[in-house]
Design an enzyme around this catalytic site. Structure first.
Site, short mmCIF file in Angstrom:
data_model
loop_
_atom_site.label_atom_id
_atom_site.label_comp_id
_atom_site.label_asym_id
_atom_site.label_seq_id
_atom_site.Cartn_x
_atom_site.Cartn_y
_atom_site.Cartn_z
N ASN A 1 0.84 -1.20 0.00
CA ASN A 1 0.00 0.00 0.00
C ASN A 1 0.88 1.26 0.00
O ASN A 1 0.61 2.23 -0.72
CB ASN A 1 -0.92 0.03 1.24
CG ASN A 1 -1.75 -1.22 1.38
OD1 ASN A 1 -1.94 -1.95 0.41
ND2 ASN A 1 -2.24 -1.50 2.58
N TYR B 1 -6.52 -11.75 3.08
CA TYR B 1 -7.12 -11.22 4.30
C TYR B 1 -8.46 -10.60 3.99
O TYR B 1 -8.73 -10.20 2.86
CB TYR B 1 -6.19 -10.21 5.00
CG TYR B 1 -6.13 -8.82 4.41
CD1 TYR B 1 -5.49 -8.56 3.20
CD2 TYR B 1 -6.69 -7.73 5.10
CE1 TYR B 1 -5.41 -7.27 2.70
CE2 TYR B 1 -6.60 -6.44 4.60
CZ TYR B 1 -5.97 -6.21 3.40
OH TYR B 1 -5.88 -4.94 2.90
N ARG C 1 -2.79 -16.65 5.81
CA ARG C 1 -1.46 -16.34 5.25
C ARG C 1 -0.35 -17.22 5.83
O ARG C 1 0.83 -16.94 5.57
CB ARG C 1 -1.15 -14.85 5.51
CG ARG C 1 -0.99 -14.51 6.97
CD ARG C 1 -1.01 -13.03 7.31
NE ARG C 1 -0.13 -12.19 6.54
CZ ARG C 1 0.00 -10.87 6.77
NH1 ARG C 1 -0.68 -10.28 7.73
NH2 ARG C 1 0.82 -10.17 6.03
N ARG D 1 1.36 -5.89 14.87
CA ARG D 1 0.24 -6.82 14.68
C ARG D 1 0.48 -8.03 15.58
O ARG D 1 1.03 -9.05 15.15
CB ARG D 1 0.17 -7.31 13.22
CG ARG D 1 -0.13 -6.28 12.18
CD ARG D 1 -1.62 -5.92 12.15
NE ARG D 1 -1.89 -5.03 11.04
CZ ARG D 1 -1.71 -3.71 11.05
NH1 ARG D 1 -1.22 -3.13 12.13
NH2 ARG D 1 -2.00 -2.97 9.99
N GLY E 1 -4.00 9.40 14.78
CA GLY E 1 -5.40 9.54 14.36
C GLY E 1 -5.84 10.99 14.28
O GLY E 1 -5.15 11.83 13.69
N ALA F 1 -4.82 3.78 6.41
CA ALA F 1 -4.64 5.20 6.77
C ALA F 1 -3.15 5.48 6.96
O ALA F 1 -2.60 6.42 6.39
CB ALA F 1 -5.41 5.51 8.05
N ASP G 1 -0.52 3.54 6.07
CA ASP G 1 0.30 3.19 4.89
C ASP G 1 0.25 4.31 3.86
O ASP G 1 1.26 4.65 3.23
CB ASP G 1 -0.21 1.91 4.22
CG ASP G 1 -0.36 0.76 5.20
OD1 ASP G 1 0.37 0.74 6.21
OD2 ASP G 1 -1.20 -0.12 4.95
O1 LIG Z 1 -2.41 -6.48 8.22
C1 LIG Z 1 -1.71 -6.74 7.23
O2 LIG Z 1 -0.77 -7.54 7.22
C2 LIG Z 1 -2.00 -6.06 5.97
O3 LIG Z 1 -1.08 -5.83 5.25
C3 LIG Z 1 -3.41 -5.67 5.67
C4 LIG Z 1 -3.67 -4.21 5.47
O4 LIG Z 1 -3.58 -3.84 4.10
C5 LIG Z 1 -2.74 -3.34 6.26
O5 LIG Z 1 -2.61 -3.84 7.55
C6 LIG Z 1 -3.25 -1.94 6.36
O6 LIG Z 1 -2.31 -1.22 7.14
#
Ligand SMILES: O=C(O)C(=O)C[C@H](O)[C@H](O)CO
Length: 307
Positions: free
Chosen positions: A33, A88, A103, A167, A227, A256, A258
Site C-alpha cells: 500500500n 485477508y 497467510r 500486529r 489519528g 490510513a 500506509d
Molecule cells: O495487516 C496486514 O498484514 C496487511 O497488510 C493488511 C492491510 O492492508 C494493512 O494492515 C493496512 O495497514
C-alpha cells in the site's frame, strides 16, 4: 536514470465490503500500500519496485499484473512453485477495521530466503521501505538475514524507512514482537509509528515518548501518527505538530497509516519540508479512509499542489 524506491513485504488478496453486501476482491498489504501511494505522488525520476515472493498460480499472476498496471516494478519478485499468495478480509465496525488472515503458508513468508536476490534488489535501490509486518511473517533466520541486508543498505548511505505496524496476532508473543520491531527500528533512518499501537505494546505515555524512544534507537526522523490528534514529527529540532485532516464520513480506516507513509515519503523525496509533506500526507490519509479497501483510485486523491 531514475532512482528506485524499494518496498519489501507481503501483498495479499484483499476481501473488502463493496457496499452492496458483496465482497470485493483486491490486492493489498501494508508495504505494498505504501509503495502504491508513493507511486501515485512520485514523478518519473523515481521508479517504485516491490520485493516479495509469490506462487506460480493464477492469483499470483493476477497480482503481478495489478502491480505492473499500477506502475510498480516486480522484477525482483521470486516465484515459488506450490505456494500461493496470502489473503485477508477486512471487517468493519463503525468504520474501524479489523483483519482476518489466511497467510500461514503464503509464498511471501519465504521472501528473505534467497539472500542474493535480496541483496541485488537492495543494491539497486536508493530508498528501502519495510515494516513490522514484513518482519512478523519471516522465520527468525530469514528475519536476521533481511535486517543484516537493510543494515548494510543504511551503512551504504541509503534511506531506510520503517513502519513498526504492530500486529500482535502475527507474532508468537509481545516480547518477541517488541524486540524484533526495535531491531527493525535500529536499522532505519525514518520511522512511522502509530501511537495507539505503541501505547498498547510499548507503554508509551504520549506520542512524544514514542518519538523519543525511536530517535534513541538511531532514527533521524520519527513521524508519530495519532489519528484525529494529528502527527508529531521529531528530528534534530523540537517536535513539530501537524493537525489531522477531517474525513467525512470515515468508512474504512484500512491503510490510513500506509497511505500517510507513501505520500509523506513521496513529498519528502520531491524536496518538501517535513511539515508540508506531513500536511499533504494527512490529507491523503483522510481521503483514503472515506473509501472502502486499502487502495483507492487516484481520482479520489488530492493533488500535491493543492496541499
Ligand atoms: O495487516 C496486514 O498484514 C496487511 O497488510 C493488511 C492491510 O492492508 C494493512 O494492515 C493496512 O495497514
Amino acid at each position: 536514470m531514475p532512482k528506485t524506491f524499494l518496498s519489501i513485504g507481503e501483498c495479499m488478496i484483499e476481501l473488502s465490503q463493496a457496499g452492496d453486501g458483496h465482497l470485493k476482491k483486491g490486492f493489498a498489504g501494508d508495504s505494498f500500500n505504501t509503495a502504491w501511494y508513493a507511486r501515485a505522488f512520485l514523478g518519473n525520476d523515481w521508479r517504485v519496485s516491490y520485493f516479495t515472493a509469490l506462487g506460480t498460480d493464477r492469483l499470483s499472476d493476477e497480482m503481478l499484473s495489478f502491480m505492473n498496471g499500477a506502475g510498480i516494478a516486480s522484477d525482483h519478485v521470486r516465484r515459488i512453485e506450490g505456494r500461493n499468495p496470502g489473503m485477508y478480509m477486512i471487517h468493519l465496525k463503525d468504520g474501524e477495521r479489523s483483519f482476518q488472515y489466511w497467510r500461514d503458508t503464503s509464498a511471501a513468508k519465504l521472501l528473505a530466503e534467497d539472500g542474493d536476490r535480496l541483496r541485488a534488489a537492495i543494491d539497486d535501490a536508493a530508498l528501502v521501505y519495510f515494516s513490522g509486518i514484513t518482519l512478523a511473517i519471516l522465520s527468525p533466520g530469514d528475519r536476521s538475514r533481511l535486517l543484516a541486508e537493510i543494515r548494510r543498505a543504511r551503512e551504504l548511505g541509503k534511506t531506510v524507512a520503517f513502519d513498526p505496524n504492530l500486529r500482535p496476532r502475527l507474532w508468537e508473543n509481545t516480547e518477541t514482537m517488541c524486540a524484533a520491531v526495535s531491531d527493525g527500528a535500529r536499522v532505519a533512518t525514518m520511522i512511522f509509528p502509530s501511537f495507539d499501537d505503541e501505547h498498547s505494546h510499548f507503554g508509551d505515555a504520549n506520542p512524544e515518548a514514542t518519538a523519543k524512544r525511536y530517535r534513541d534507537l538511531g532514527a533521524e526522523l520519527v513521524a508519530v501518527k495519532d489519528g484525529e490528534n494529528g502527527i508529531r514529527i521529531m528530528s534534530a529540532g523540537p517536535v513539530t505538530h501537524v493537525p489531522a485532516h477531517p474525513a467525512n464520513p470515515v468508512r474504512d480506516t484500512t491503510s490510513a497509516g500506509d497511505s500517510f507513509n507513501g505520500a509523506f515519503l513521496a513529498m519528502h523525496l520531491r524536496g518538501q519540508p517535513c511539515r508540508d509533506a506531513a500536511a499533504f500526507a494527512a490529507k491523503v490519509a483522510a481521503r483514503v479512509i472515506e473509501q472502502p479497501g486499502a487502495l483507492i483510485g487516484t481520482d479520489h486523491l488530492p493533488q500535491p499542489d493543492a496541499a
